[in-house]
Write an enzyme that holds these catalytic residues in place. Structure first.
Site, mmCIF file in Angstrom:
data_model
loop_
_atom_site.group_PDB
_atom_site.id
_atom_site.type_symbol
_atom_site.label_atom_id
_atom_site.label_comp_id
_atom_site.label_asym_id
_atom_site.label_seq_id
_atom_site.Cartn_x
_atom_site.Cartn_y
_atom_site.Cartn_z
ATOM 1 N N HIS A 1 -4.782 -4.838 2.998
ATOM 2 C CA HIS A 1 -4.771 -6.274 2.743
ATOM 3 C C HIS A 1 -3.613 -6.984 3.435
ATOM 4 O O HIS A 1 -3.623 -8.202 3.572
ATOM 5 C CB HIS A 1 -4.771 -6.566 1.229
ATOM 6 N N ASP B 1 -7.503 0.631 0.351
ATOM 7 C CA ASP B 1 -6.523 -0.382 0.737
ATOM 8 C C ASP B 1 -5.447 0.206 1.645
ATOM 9 O O ASP B 1 -4.256 -0.038 1.447
ATOM 10 C CB ASP B 1 -5.893 -1.029 -0.507
ATOM 11 N N SER C 1 4.102 -4.900 -0.459
ATOM 12 C CA SER C 1 2.831 -4.244 -0.153
ATOM 13 C C SER C 1 2.946 -3.341 1.067
ATOM 14 O O SER C 1 3.421 -3.759 2.118
ATOM 15 C CB SER C 1 1.755 -5.291 0.157
#
Length: 462
Positions: free
Chosen positions: A103, A133, A206
């Protein structure tokens, strides 16, 4: 006397403080392999909105980089602007392979990796896997510093872990905490048994690494549980063992294939366990078997309870997709099941997870014939058209009155396909089985509701 007590307390506090870990050496040695990732993207012709993927509860948020605030007045259409997204990543090989979250780079036209020495290199996307992911990047450089890959299977709950990343764009921020839990399943995340920690993770972290005290990467920080958009004490990381399996496939083909068993499953709660004669609620209850799928070929039947896969226990139904998904298609595996109260081992050849699957449709067009019974429900036979369309036999619930059926949670339109281990082919089967059901105990009933097969416990008190 007071001064002596104060001295003792000070000594105790000093001793307790000395037992806390020192992260300085770990951070000094590992930070050079952590990178900052930014992207540019020609966005769609609309103003920016912070959107979550469809179906994901708002409380589970991915950490998309925070874009610049739109200028006051009438901002230019998004197609005329470019957007930067900030995230983290880490170098896994000296020749420039970088691992991050999917993402972070999803939809990017350009990806840039900024190293610890302030060099900024444009990266090529080798491949990505939205299901886990994860994304694998490659920069054109040699002799780069790398992280040491650890074994996430050896992590223990309560163990200290450290995260390094770029929350809100603040490069190389270090936070620490402990492993709160392992094997967590999150909404719409079927193939990742997440590591839960209380490490402070925020937007920008992230794709960054999660280290153990030996300086080994054991996870990739991916999601947080939040009501405000910031850290609230629950963070989730992708286990490194899962990530490296994905990396190997991305290097080979640029895509990821996962194992597929070809069953629909549900949780075994206390009442269902009792209805199946189990001592405890555990395992994955098979509610549907895909025709000609791997499980069908191996002899799996709906009503079976899968308790082990390749020697690993299946305690929760969510454990099974984690285990099967990591197996390469074509691999032979062993299933331990419970059928009619007896344990059995089946050999299965794992298939490849398809892009989509067949759905059992529901239909409100009911025939006129009906019948009442001791379950307190009125049912009708399926028409030939319904049997062919749904590829199922059984009876459909037309109305529910007060009684065992209502207590079990039956609703109009449910299709009853099995009771107490016996398949319902028509109305006569249903009436015969319903009259013979034992009183005072729960028995399993299989139904299809709005296309989804499931088992529910049914109890007739008298």
């Amino acid at each position: 006397m007071k001064w002596l007590m104060t001295l003792v307390l000070l000594l105790m506090a000093t001793q307790a403080w000395s037992k806390l870990p020192d992260f300085t050496e770990l951070v000094q040695e590992s930070s050079p392999a952590v990178v900052n990732i930014s992207t540019t993207q020609k966005a769609s012709n609309r103003y920016h909105q912070f959107d979550l993927p469809q179906g994901v509860p708002d409380i589970f948020r991915h950490f998309f980089g925070v874009p610049p605030q739109a200028p006051r007045g009438n901002p230019a259409p998004r197609s005329q602007q470019e957007r930067s997204s900030l995230g983290s990543g880490f170098i896994v090989s000296e020749d420039g392979y970088v691992l991050t979250n999917n993402h972070v780079i999803d939809g990017a036209d350009q990806i840039f990796v900024r190293l610890n020495d302030r060099r900024e290199l444009e990266a090529k996307l080798i491949g990505s896997d939205p299901s886990s992911d994860l994304a694998l990047l490659k920069v054109d450089a040699d002799n780069l510093p790398t992280v040491e890959i650890g074994d996430s299977e050896n992590l223990k709950v309560g163990e200290w872990v450290v995260a390094i990343g770029s929350p809100f764009g603040f490069d190389y921020s270090v936070t620490a905490g402990i492993v709160s839990a392992k094997g967590r399943s999150l909404p719409n995340e079927n193939y990742v048994p997440f590591i839960q920690t209380d490490v402070a993770i925020n937007p920008g972290n992230s794709g960054g690494p999660l280290f153990n005290l030996d300086g080994e990467v054991v996870g990739i920080n991916s999601q947080i549980y939040t009501r405000s958009g910031g850290f609230m004490g629950l963070s989730f990381a992708i286990p490194m063992n899962v990530a490296m399996e994905v990396v190997d496939q991305l290097k080979e083909t640029g895509t990821v294939t996962r194992g597929w068993l070809g069953v629909a499953i549900q949780e075994v709660d206390k009442e269902l366990a009792e209805s199946f004669g189990l001592d405890k609620a555990a395992g994955a209850l098979v509610s549907q078997v895909v025709e000609n799928g791997p499980a069908d070929a191996a002899g799996v039947k709906y009503g079976d309870i899968i308790t082990e896969f390749n020697g690993k226990k299946v305690t929760l139904s969510s454990d099974l997709p984690h285990l099967v998904g990591r197996v390469r298609p074509g691999t032979k595996a062993k299933l331990r099941i419970i059928r009619h109260g007896k344990a059995k081992t089946l050999n299965v050849e794992i298939g490849a997870l398809p892009n989509g699957g067949d759905v059992i449709a529901s239909n409100s067009n009911m025939p006129q014939q009906s019948k009442s019974n001791r379950l307190g429900i009125e049912v009708v036979e399926l028409t030939q058209e319904q049997r062919k369309k749904w590829d199922a036999t059984g009876v459909m619930v037309k109305s529910v009155k007060q009684g065992p059926g209502a207590n079990a949670g039956l609703i109009n339109g449910d299709v009853i396909t099995m009771i107490y281990g016996e398949i319902i082919r028509d109305m006569s089967d249903f009436n015969r089985i319903a009259e013979q059901l034992p009183a005072g105990r729960s028995v399993p009933m299989r139904i299809v509701r709005r296309g989804a097969p499931m088992f529910i416990p049914l109890r007739i008190n008298q």
